[in-house]
Enzyme design. Sequence first.
Site, PDB file in Angstrom:
ATOM      1  N   ARG A 159      10.498  41.281  25.551  1.00 20.33           N
ATOM      2  CA  ARG A 159       9.333  42.263  25.029  1.00 20.33           C
ATOM      3  C   ARG A 159       8.428  41.343  24.186  1.00 20.33           C
ATOM      4  O   ARG A 159       7.612  41.970  23.716  1.00 20.33           O
ATOM      5  CB  ARG A 159       9.980  44.058  24.534  1.00 20.33           C
ATOM      6  N   SER A 233      11.493  54.129  26.882  1.00 17.64           N
ATOM      7  CA  SER A 233      12.271  53.282  25.547  1.00 17.64           C
ATOM      8  C   SER A 233      10.901  52.824  24.187  1.00 17.64           C
ATOM      9  O   SER A 233       9.986  52.239  24.685  1.00 17.64           O
ATOM     10  CB  SER A 233      12.653  52.410  26.228  1.00 17.64           C
ATOM     11  N   GLU A 329       9.374  49.098  20.145  1.00 17.12           N
ATOM     12  CA  GLU A 329       8.786  48.060  21.343  1.00 17.12           C
ATOM     13  C   GLU A 329       6.762  49.023  21.495  1.00 17.12           C
ATOM     14  O   GLU A 329       6.405  48.225  21.853  1.00 17.12           O
ATOM     15  CB  GLU A 329       9.585  48.402  22.702  1.00 17.12           C
TER      16      GLU A 329
END
Length: 333
Positions: A159, A233, A329
């Site tokens: 990520r 998420s 995230e």
Amino acid sequence: MRNLRDYSLKAHNTFGIEAKCSRFLEYETVEEAQRAARLLRESATPYIIIGGGSNLLLTRDFDGIVVHSALKGYAIEGDRMVCGSGMEWDDVVAVSLQTGLYGAENLSWIPGDVGASAVQNIGAYGVEARDLIERVEMVEIATGQLLTVTKEACEYGYRQSRFKQDWKNRYLITKVTYRFSLTFEPILDYGNIRSELERKGIATPTAMQLRDTIIDIRRAKLPDPKEEGNAGSFFMNPIVGRRKYELLASEYEGMPHYEVDADHVKIPAGWMIDQCGWKGKSLGRAGVHDKQALVLVNRGGATGDEIVALCEAIRRDVYEKFGIMIYPEVNIV
């Protein structure tokens, strides 16, 4: 090029947060991206670059310029696909399979656009965007030059990429080239892919059957942002040292994990959040999804600050219980 003042960003963030920016620039061509870069250079106003808004949490009005790509379209070049940065990512997956290009099946139904895939290194079920990205075309804001960089130059990690680090707000992405496989080689040993295929009575899936199964799995556990605002998420899955993992595994029997390398293990953040009792719970108008603890949701009318407060409460509880700090995230502005 769209050049709007006092512009609402509610349609540009999947949390459905009402916030405005002073100015909104949207480019549809490379030339318009260069014009946008010139306007940014000439203005002393702060700016941010956004994608589809599926990885964005707004906590306030933004007193500055928001830049967005609406550069659509794609071209097939053998086993490569060149895509405009404003093209929706799931359309890339669909088109690739329709044309006999494989490798993106496990990334089906991930919201967001092509540009964000290059910035965020999106990933799911054992596949990441960096497995497919070959090069990224972009306009340098400081000079207006059109540049192309390889995926190696982007320094992709979990990520992560240079676009989120030292390249942040320095480039406007215009196109991304993905390289696919001409042979379908399914990746099935992540999450509940195999069990879902077995439930459907599929022993050896086709690429389209795998895509459909991934979509079914995601729909079953992720809320539709049109019905309940969310950014998918919210937290990254932490990667810990093997010794730390072994200590926790001895205390929590059956703790899920994924091998990273000989010295590191990835532990699902959603599992830890669930163990802390947060699944389905709310803090004010912000809550944790009742089917997937990794997803924070807007129960209706929540502000960005309320969602941040929930985020911090969860992070504190996870750290107190497991000694692991989890990180968002989502990009919080």
